[in-house]
Design an enzyme around this catalytic site. Structure first.
Site, PDB file in Angstrom:
ATOM      1  N   GLU A  47     104.425  17.137  38.746  1.00 37.65           N
ATOM      2  CA  GLU A  47     103.146  16.856  39.379  1.00 37.65           C
ATOM      3  C   GLU A  47     103.301  15.618  40.254  1.00 37.65           C
ATOM      4  O   GLU A  47     103.876  14.630  39.787  1.00 37.65           O
ATOM      5  CB  GLU A  47     102.045  16.587  38.336  1.00 37.65           C
ATOM      6  CG  GLU A  47     100.678  16.473  38.993  1.00 37.65           C
ATOM      7  CD  GLU A  47      99.530  16.287  37.994  1.00 37.65           C
ATOM      8  OE1 GLU A  47      99.778  16.246  36.778  1.00 37.65           O
ATOM      9  OE2 GLU A  47      98.400  16.162  38.457  1.00 37.65           O
ATOM     10  N   GLY A 103     102.204   7.260  32.840  1.00 42.75           N
ATOM     11  CA  GLY A 103     102.045   7.255  31.391  1.00 42.75           C
ATOM     12  C   GLY A 103     102.648   8.461  30.701  1.00 42.75           C
ATOM     13  O   GLY A 103     103.431   8.331  29.765  1.00 42.75           O
ATOM     14  N   GLU A 147     101.379  16.400  31.309  1.00 40.68           N
ATOM     15  CA  GLU A 147     100.858  17.468  30.458  1.00 40.68           C
ATOM     16  C   GLU A 147     101.539  18.820  30.625  1.00 40.68           C
ATOM     17  O   GLU A 147     100.903  19.852  30.376  1.00 40.68           O
ATOM     18  CB  GLU A 147      99.359  17.626  30.739  1.00 40.68           C
ATOM     19  CG  GLU A 147      99.011  18.206  32.126  1.00 40.68           C
ATOM     20  CD  GLU A 147      98.649  17.188  33.195  1.00 40.68           C
ATOM     21  OE1 GLU A 147      99.113  16.035  33.081  1.00 40.68           O
ATOM     22  OE2 GLU A 147      97.925  17.541  34.140  1.00 40.68           O
ATOM     23  N   HIS A 179      94.857  12.603  25.645  1.00 40.80           N
ATOM     24  CA  HIS A 179      94.663  12.985  27.052  1.00 40.80           C
ATOM     25  C   HIS A 179      95.564  14.161  27.441  1.00 40.80           C
ATOM     26  O   HIS A 179      95.091  15.167  27.967  1.00 40.80           O
ATOM     27  CB  HIS A 179      94.933  11.770  27.941  1.00 40.80           C
ATOM     28  CG  HIS A 179      94.725  12.017  29.395  1.00 40.80           C
ATOM     29  ND1 HIS A 179      93.555  11.719  30.045  1.00 40.80           N
ATOM     30  CD2 HIS A 179      95.541  12.546  30.341  1.00 40.80           C
ATOM     31  CE1 HIS A 179      93.654  12.051  31.320  1.00 40.80           C
ATOM     32  NE2 HIS A 179      94.856  12.555  31.528  1.00 40.80           N
ATOM     33  N   GLU A 180      96.849  14.027  27.175  1.00 38.99           N
ATOM     34  CA  GLU A 180      97.774  15.095  27.598  1.00 38.99           C
ATOM     35  C   GLU A 180      97.486  16.377  26.827  1.00 38.99           C
ATOM     36  O   GLU A 180      97.540  17.469  27.379  1.00 38.99           O
ATOM     37  CB  GLU A 180      99.233  14.665  27.418  1.00 38.99           C
ATOM     38  CG  GLU A 180      99.610  13.349  28.100  1.00 38.99           C
ATOM     39  CD  GLU A 180      99.184  13.237  29.547  1.00 38.99           C
ATOM     40  OE1 GLU A 180      99.109  14.266  30.236  1.00 38.99           O
ATOM     41  OE2 GLU A 180      98.900  12.093  29.992  1.00 38.99           O
ATOM     42  N   GLU A 223      91.349  15.538  35.957  1.00 38.69           N
ATOM     43  CA  GLU A 223      91.580  14.165  35.474  1.00 38.69           C
ATOM     44  C   GLU A 223      90.308  13.479  35.004  1.00 38.69           C
ATOM     45  O   GLU A 223      90.289  12.859  33.932  1.00 38.69           O
ATOM     46  CB  GLU A 223      92.299  13.333  36.536  1.00 38.69           C
ATOM     47  CG  GLU A 223      93.722  13.809  36.859  1.00 38.69           C
ATOM     48  CD  GLU A 223      94.630  13.934  35.628  1.00 38.69           C
ATOM     49  OE1 GLU A 223      94.283  13.411  34.551  1.00 38.69           O
ATOM     50  OE2 GLU A 223      95.698  14.584  35.756  1.00 38.69           O
TER      51      GLU A 223
HETATM   52  N1  B3K Z   1      98.800  14.417  35.329  1.00 34.09           N
HETATM   53  C1  B3K Z   1      99.703  13.314  35.135  1.00 34.09           C
HETATM   54  C2  B3K Z   1      99.835  12.437  36.324  1.00 34.09           C
HETATM   55  C3  B3K Z   1     100.814  12.883  37.334  1.00 34.09           C
HETATM   56  C4  B3K Z   1     100.997  11.821  38.382  1.00 34.09           C
HETATM   57  C5  B3K Z   1     101.814  12.261  39.537  1.00 34.09           C
HETATM   58  N2  B3K Z   1     102.070  11.192  40.480  1.00 34.09           N
HETATM   59  C6  B3K Z   1      99.317  12.479  33.983  1.00 34.09           C
HETATM   60  C7  B3K Z   1      97.939  12.653  33.473  1.00 34.09           C
HETATM   61  O1  B3K Z   1      96.959  12.351  34.126  1.00 34.09           O
HETATM   62  O2  B3K Z   1      97.793  13.162  32.402  1.00 34.09           O
HETATM   63 ZN    ZN Z   2      95.551  13.442  33.171  1.00 31.65          ZN
END
Ligand code: B3K
Ligand code: ZN
Length: 881
Positions: A125, A265, A268, A301-302, A324
């Protein structure tokens, strides 16, 4: 990377994909120097598209072979450039076979397929998959993936990908294989693989429908003593989503893998979440209460993304907040529910408000301001922002406030009933919420489309004869880049009225009783609300629970604020009253510092703090929040012209005065909030440690031999990392003689714990006594590594973004350092470089003597020859907006 002007992509230009992909079979021959990726795609023309060409994205790939329907394509049958592979006039149905080469060891961007500490990981992502193979790498193309991994068995004993393991075995030549199949259609950004030497903690977990799932947490050797909390948080997350939303784990197997080199961080990926070690590894020896809370939130979150993001995903990246904002809201609610007490819920709400004010309000008021659903971008990675995430979560929360908790659940159910397996837009979520509840949320759409923080101005008047109280609310929103004027928002505005005895008065509006709390709906630019039967002139408690992400202006008197600080039944506003009392004084002190005037702090304020500090009827965690001062950057946000050194001195003066005036009370609370016995990260214990360590910090702000001895004693005897870093911080800030010994000992004790070494760097980087020269010195330390994002964040970011008084040194040395580091990082890892670039966003607000060198530094970065799109967009916007 390219040197020409990067293209801006607009939301309005969305076109459906020309071809859809039904199945993807991937084969990886993993080699750090030269990995071969074979891909087999079954594709068919999209009836919703007029385009006849197959369009695949691909970057930094070497194309080895390309066949369509079994036949190798000649050079004239396709067109290829540095970003795209195009096959014109493709047939209705096409099976493409593509072979490409990549060099994972060379990949320092940590985007796509890369090597970390000798192991293979992926990050796809938003647009990383195109660095792995040619593919329609866009979230609205969802396909079923089967993945075959082949690698050296000794070096990569563990081979993981999404979904279920369907076959594994030896290849005979020292290599082995594993074949994975993901039963769910997914967009390419959710693809992941891991090939590594790792160990795991695992267990089977009973799901609500009677199935059993295998849960695994994978870490590098030597870290199995730090996986318990992540595992526990995963189990809690699964249970919570079953109970609160009726959403079940849809796989037989769910894996979390920790990696030390990671841009953010966690991620997912379906069934195979990849995490920064920071959000997995914890035991009392190495992790603080804050670290534990972070792990719980990020694991949640994930996991929650499995439904909000994966089962229902985004049509295009402009819709990022669809997944998000909603998933942050869900993880916030999860964490709040895990605490289990009302005051715990209030404390988590207070922390959310602080994050918004600390990071999102400034973003909304700066050159990168954008709506929760942006209209354009150059580099999507620049839009994983506090606006999309945290303001996006506030927008979801406001919907819940408007339709109620049960109504929100109905809306979620309808959202999944309608859109499971689809790639949709933010509007679809809003529509499901509106339809499920018979509510008109048309005006509410402006929260998604208009940037900027609305200002709500409140005016009140009491008519003693008629016993009416009139509240007039007016809203406005400042211009933001590309949006000169704004239409009025739909704002849920929660209120209560306090009587002189501190109790809530009953509320009646238009003859309707509202109990002691009402949620008003502000729809117009200006609206009047009349409360009737109000027996006495009340103190208004406005925007309770921070019911909307706005700036509230009301001319509170000190007496009113003190009344609210002592009595408000809404704990968030009780805290807020304290913040307002403190902020007014901090602003006065800042002006006094700049004018060279005498610094003073009134008894009334000190006494209010004293009372709060020792009020045993309140949880320690709440008292800690109530006694924390607004940060230096929050103070800066209140000022027309920012003088970072004056702000720092003003805040230091206040801290020192509190440390001096409340000395006895602080010592008493220090003693009263000990947590004897084995460490536990539960909210009650963490709250007591938090208050105790805040007491220590205030005492350290007023150094004395006794205060320093207390910090030393705590450092020497600490039984957990929370107490150890708090003591070390106190010693550093007090500039105690023992501080340098303590730092050295801390390093020796934890040299082999990367996450603790990060703390060691960041505490020094953010210390008031650390100037640019000291940071440069620390960069020479053998443990510093510019290729590791955690290390860079702990030193370079901690200084540039977390030590304003030193970063903004009058000689401009901080800015020169910043420019140098942005340049150096950009050559390695544009995503990290571009985050650092943002620490100069607000340059126009500084005193002229600082503005000029800031602008120069920005211009210097902007003219870099090989600048990434990521950094180019950020510095470009800083200079033009
Ligand atoms: N969806 C990922 C973030 C991806 C960032 C790409 N630059 C983490 C999160 O929000 O769960
Ligand atoms: Zn996220």
């Amino acid at each position: 990377m390219r040197t020409d002007t990067p293209a801006t992509i607009y939301r309005q230009d969305y076109l459906p994909p020309s071809y859809l992909v039904d199945t993807v079979e991937l084969g990886f021959d993993l080699d750090p120097a030269r990995t071969i990726v074979a891909s087999r795609l079954t594709m068919r023309r999209n009836p919703d598209s007029a385009e006849r060409a197959i369009v695949l994205c691909g970057e930094n790939l070497e194309l080895v072979a390309l066949r369509m329907n079994g036949k190798t394509l000649g050079k004239r049958e396709y067109a290829i450039d540095d970003k795209t592979l195009r096959i014109p006039n493709a047939p209705e149905r096409a099976t493409l076979e593509i072979e490409t080469l990549t060099a994972p060891r060379q990949n320092t961007t940590l985007n796509g397929l890369y090597v970390s500490n000798g192991n293979f990981f992926t990050q796809c992502e938003a647009e990383g998959f195109r660095h792995i193979t040619y593919f329609p790498d866009r979230p609205d193309v969802m396909a079923k993936f089967t993945v075959m991994l082949r690698a050296d068995k000794q070096r990569y004993p563990v081979l993981l990908s999404n979904g279920n393991l369907i076959e594994e075995g030896d290849l005979g030549d020292g290599r082995h294989f594993a074949k994975w199949e993901d039963p769910f259609k997914k967009p390419s950004y959710l693809f992941a693989l891991v090939a590594a030497r790792l160990e795991c903690q695992e267990e089977t977990f009973a799901l609500a429908d009677g199935r059993e799932a295998l849960l695994q947490v994978w870490v590098e050797e030597g870290n199995l003593d730090k996986t318990n909390y992540a595992m526990q948080s995963l189990k809690n997350s699964i249970r919570w989503d079953e109970q609160r939303y009726g959403l079940e784990l849809d796989l037989d197997r769910f894996m979390i893998v920790a990696v030390g080199d990671f841009n953010m961080g966690a991620m997912e990926n379906k069934g195979l979440n990849i995490f920064n070690t920071k959000y997995v590894l914890a035991n009392p020896r190495v992790a603080t209460d804050t670290d534990y809370a972070g792990i719980e939130a990020v694991v949640g979150h994930e996991y929650f993304h499995n439904w909000t993001g994966n089962r229902v995903t985004c049509r295009d990246w402009f819709q990022l907040s669809l997944k998000e904002g909603l998933t942050v809201f869900r993880d916030q609610e999860f964490s709040a529910d895990m605490i289990g007490t009302d005051s715990g819920r209030a404390v988590s709400r207070i922390e959310q408000v602080r994050t918004l004010r600390q990071a999102q309000f400034p973003e909304d008021a700066g050159p990168m301001a954008h709506p929760v659903r942006p209209d354009s971008f150059v580099e999507i990675n620049n839009f994983y922002t506090v606006t999309v995430y945290e303001k996006g979560a506030e927008v979801v929360r406001m919907i819940q406030t408007l339709v109620g908790r049960e109504g929100f659940r109905k809306g979620m159910d309808l959202y999944f009933a309608r859109h499971d397996g689809q790639a949709v837009e933010c509007d679809d979520f809003r529509r499901a919420m509106a339809d499920a509840n018979g509510r008109d949320l048309a005006q509410f759409e402006l929260w998604y489309s208009q940037a900027g923080t609305p200002v709500v101005r409140a005016d009140t008047s009491y008519d003693a004869e008629a016993k009416t109280y009139t509240l007039t609310l007016s809203q406005s929103c400042p211009p933001t880049p590309g949006q000169q004027s704004k239409a009025p928002f739909h704002i849920p505005f929660a209120v209560g009225l306090l009587g002189a005895n501190g109790r809530d008065l009953p509320l009646t509006i238009d003859g309707v009783a509202h109990g002691t709390g009402a949620v008003l709906e502000l729809l117009e630019a200006r609206q009047r609300f009349v409360f009737t039967d109000v027996a006495e002139a009340p103190t208004p408690s406005l925007l309770r629970d921070f019911s909307a992400p706005v700036i509230l202006e009301y001319d509170y008197s000190d007496a009113e604020l003190l009344h609210l600080f002592s009595h408000d039944s809404d704990p968030v506003n009780r805290w807020e009253a304290g913040q307002r009392l403190a902020m007014a004084r901090l602003l006065k002190l800042t002006a006094a510092v700049a004018a060279g005037a005498k610094l003073e702090l009134d008894e009334t304020f000190i006494n209010a703090l004293r009372k709060m500090l020792s009020d045993a009827s309140l949880d320690a965690a709440f008292r800690e929040q109530a006694l924390l001062l607004p940060s230096e950057s929050m103070i800066a946000d209140q000022l027309e012209t920012v003088n970072p050194q004056a702000i720092h001195l003003a805040r230091q003066f206040m801290r020192r005065t509190i440390g001096t005036e409340l000395r006895a009370d602080l010592f008493a609370q220090y003693d009263a909030n000990q947590t004897p016995g084995p460490y536990s990260p539960d909210a009650g214990s963490a709250g007591r440690r938090g208050l105790k360590n805040l007491a220590l910090a205030y005492l350290a702000a007023a150094p004395s031999p006794a205060n320093n001895a207390l910090a030393k004693m705590q450092f020497d005897t600490a039984g957990n990392m929370t107490d150890r870093v708090a003591a070390l911080g106190a010693l550093i800030h007090a500039e105690a003689e023992y501080a340098s010994d303590a730092l050295a000992r801390f390093y020796d004790d934890f040299e082999h714990e990367a996450l603790v070494v990060d703390k060691w760097f960041s505490m020094q980087a953010a210390a008031p006594g650390t100037d640019v020269a000291a940071v440069r010195e620390l960069m020479l330390h053998p443990a510093f590594n510019i290729k590791n994002p955690n290390r860079v964040r702990s030193l370079v970011f901690a200084f540039c973004a977390g030590n304003p008084a030193q970063f903004h040194a009058a000689d401009g040395s901080g800015y020169a350092f910043w420019a140098e580091q942005v340049g150096a990082l950009d050559a390695l890892n544009p995503q990290v470089a571009s985050r650092l670039a943002r620490s100069m966003d607000r340059w126009r607000r500084y005193a002229p003597a600082l503005q000029l060198p800031m602008k120069k530094a920005l211009q210097q970065v902007a003219k870099g020859k090989k600048l990434s799109n990521d950094v180019r967009e950020v510095v470009g916007k800083a200079l033009t907006n």
